[in-house]
Enzyme design. Structure first.
Site, short mmCIF file in Angstrom:
data_model
loop_
_atom_site.label_atom_id
_atom_site.label_comp_id
_atom_site.label_asym_id
_atom_site.label_seq_id
_atom_site.Cartn_x
_atom_site.Cartn_y
_atom_site.Cartn_z
N HIS A 198 43.89 38.76 28.95
CA HIS A 198 43.17 37.32 29.19
C HIS A 198 41.78 37.81 28.95
O HIS A 198 41.26 38.80 28.95
CB HIS A 198 43.44 37.02 30.41
CG HIS A 198 43.17 35.77 31.02
ND1 HIS A 198 41.64 35.59 31.27
CD2 HIS A 198 43.76 34.65 31.14
CE1 HIS A 198 41.88 34.21 31.66
NE2 HIS A 198 42.80 33.82 31.59
N ASP A 254 45.27 44.41 35.78
CA ASP A 254 45.28 43.18 35.97
C ASP A 254 46.63 42.56 36.42
O ASP A 254 47.50 42.64 35.42
CB ASP A 254 44.68 42.36 34.81
CG ASP A 254 44.81 40.84 34.83
OD1 ASP A 254 45.35 40.34 36.13
OD2 ASP A 254 44.24 40.08 33.97
N GLN A 300 49.67 38.12 36.37
CA GLN A 300 50.80 37.59 35.79
C GLN A 300 52.10 38.35 36.23
O GLN A 300 53.15 37.99 36.16
CB GLN A 300 50.79 37.57 34.24
CG GLN A 300 49.77 36.67 33.81
CD GLN A 300 50.16 35.37 34.19
OE1 GLN A 300 51.14 35.03 34.13
NE2 GLN A 300 49.18 34.35 34.16
N LYS A 318 49.04 32.40 41.88
CA LYS A 318 50.25 32.55 40.99
C LYS A 318 51.26 33.08 41.76
O LYS A 318 52.71 33.03 41.27
CB LYS A 318 49.83 33.88 40.07
CG LYS A 318 48.54 33.63 39.38
CD LYS A 318 48.52 32.97 38.04
CE LYS A 318 47.24 33.20 37.20
NZ LYS A 318 47.22 32.21 36.00
N CYS A 351 43.70 31.28 26.93
CA CYS A 351 42.59 32.36 27.32
C CYS A 351 42.88 33.71 26.73
O CYS A 351 42.45 34.75 27.38
CB CYS A 351 42.35 32.33 28.90
SG CYS A 351 41.50 30.74 29.32
#
Length: 404
Positions: free
Chosen positions: A121, A198, A201, A224, A362
């Site tokens: 991202h 990260d 997700q 999320k 993104c």
């Protein structure tokens, strides 16, 4: 038994209509929906004990402080951090990444190398580019394959004694690819590099164990995870958080202040300047509780059923191509139909009450790799159904017929 109908009752927004049609919400990779128990937690905070934390002797302040720190402990236990003070509450994943990037500006030298994956991202690309501009460090990229996986052979070849930092998402937001982060972390540590993962997700689908992963930094966002927007976390190993300088100056992050010298507070307050999103932090804890009550194994199994069904049904549409076909995926299907622009299909789907994401998500380098302007992304959650996927398939067929 996993009862999706009962779970759907927990989400009031799923009862609404859009353009006169029942809402079909397939934009979960952008933001998940919020269960009533989390909404009630937010209302309870503002109705009964809204107050600043850590600073007041009065009852409301003490109650708010206790709830906020209880939420930090819930998050610590969920991610299996060794200590609660290794959990820094932030405004979200982007904030968390920028905190680490800012801290490393004082630790890197010209010619040092940092590695990022091609599946990132923008929020896990731009801060490192800015860091390189400040320090003279060199940014290197793990390339991707046609199926949307990382080229791990090249990754191992990129690692050397100049490598200081490695960054990768746990799961690609654009493609759903689950990256081999255990291998990424272990290999980086062999050359003495730190690793940031990260997890924005991944965390709606996977319950990460940061100690088992032996990761140096792990970041995620509450929105999320069925929580509110504007709050997230930075997990950092204590040794690294002690090395990094504060990200911001202000109240709460200090021990003593004079015009001659300021000394900083210990962890986690060193990185939590100013009044935080108190309600958001407390609601984040409530969302963690809710997700664990559903159960992450049950979530993963059910969402995999949705992924397999959605993939099978969408591929029956003539001219439809799916981007991201790795064997390890979460419930994300990124696709296009013939040469039709994804925005046009997305706009028609919206008129049918179907919420999908269109564009580059993104993650523009991924779209450049495939030489496309973007994709239509349908991202499923544990409160979605196969019947909703059928509605999506019919909607894509209708949009394709209208635009062909």
């Amino acid at each position: 038994m996993f009862n999706v109908d009962k779970i759907r009752e927990d989400f009031p927004i799923l009862k609404r209509t859009v353009h006169g049609k029942p809402l079909v919400y397939f934009d979960n990779a952008a933001t998940s929906q919020t269960p009533q128990i989390v909404i009630d937690t937010i209302v309870d905070y503002y109705s009964n004990y809204n107050s600043n934390i850590h600073r007041g002797v009065h009852t409301l302040s003490q109650e708010a402080t206790d709830k906020y720190e209880e939420a930090r402990i819930k998050i610590q236990k969920h991610f299996n951090a060794k200590e609660a003070y290794e959990i820094i509450l932030t405004s979200g994943t982007t904030h968390s990444i920028n905190m680490v990037a800012s801290g490393f500006a004082s630790l890197l030298n010209k010619g040092d190398e940092i590695i990022v994956s091609a599946l990132e991202h923008h929020s896990n690309i731009v801060p490192w580019q800015m860091l390189c501009e400040k320090t003279g460090a060199i940014l290197k990229v793990i390339p991707m394959t046609d199926e949307g996986s990382l080229d791990m052979k090249t990754y191992h070849n990129l690692l050397n004694d100049k490598t200081k930092l490695v960054f990768s998402n746990h799961v690609s937001n654009a493609l759903g690819t689950v990256n081999p982060i255990e291998e990424i972390i272990a290999a980086a540590h062999k050359v003495g590099a730190a690793v940031l993962i990260d997890g924005a997700q991944a965390t709606p689908h996977i319950k990460p164990d940061v100690q088992a992963l032996n990761v140096d930094f792990y970041v995620a966002s509450a929105h999320k995870l069925c929580g509110p927007t504007g709050v997230g976390l930075l997990y950092g190993k204590q040794e690294w958080l002690e090395k990094l300088p504060p990200y911001q100056g202000g109240g709460e992050m200090i021990a003593t202040v004079s015009f001659e010298k300021t000394t900083y507070a210990g962890l986690p307050h060193k990185f939590e300047a100013g009044t935080p999103n108190i309600c958001g932090g407390i609601a984040f804890g409530a969302a963690i509780d809710y997700m664990n009550s559903v159960g992450f194994d049950a979530i993963a199994n059910y969402e995999n059923e949705l992924l397999e069904y959605g993939t099978s049904e969408l591929l029956k549409i003539d001219g439809l191509k799916i981007y991201g076909t790795s064997a390890e995926k979460t419930a994300v299907i990124s696709f296009n139909v013939n040469d039709i622009h994804p925005y046009d299909i997305g706009a028609i789907l919206d008129k049918l009450g179907i919420a999908v994401r269109t564009g580059h998500h993104c993650a523009q380098p991924i779209m450049d790799f495939y030489k496309i302007p973007g994709t239509i992304r349908a991202s499923f959650s544990f409160y979605n159904t196969k019947e909703e996927i059928d509605i999506l398939v019919q909607g894509v067929k209708r949009a394709t017929m209208m635009l062909s």
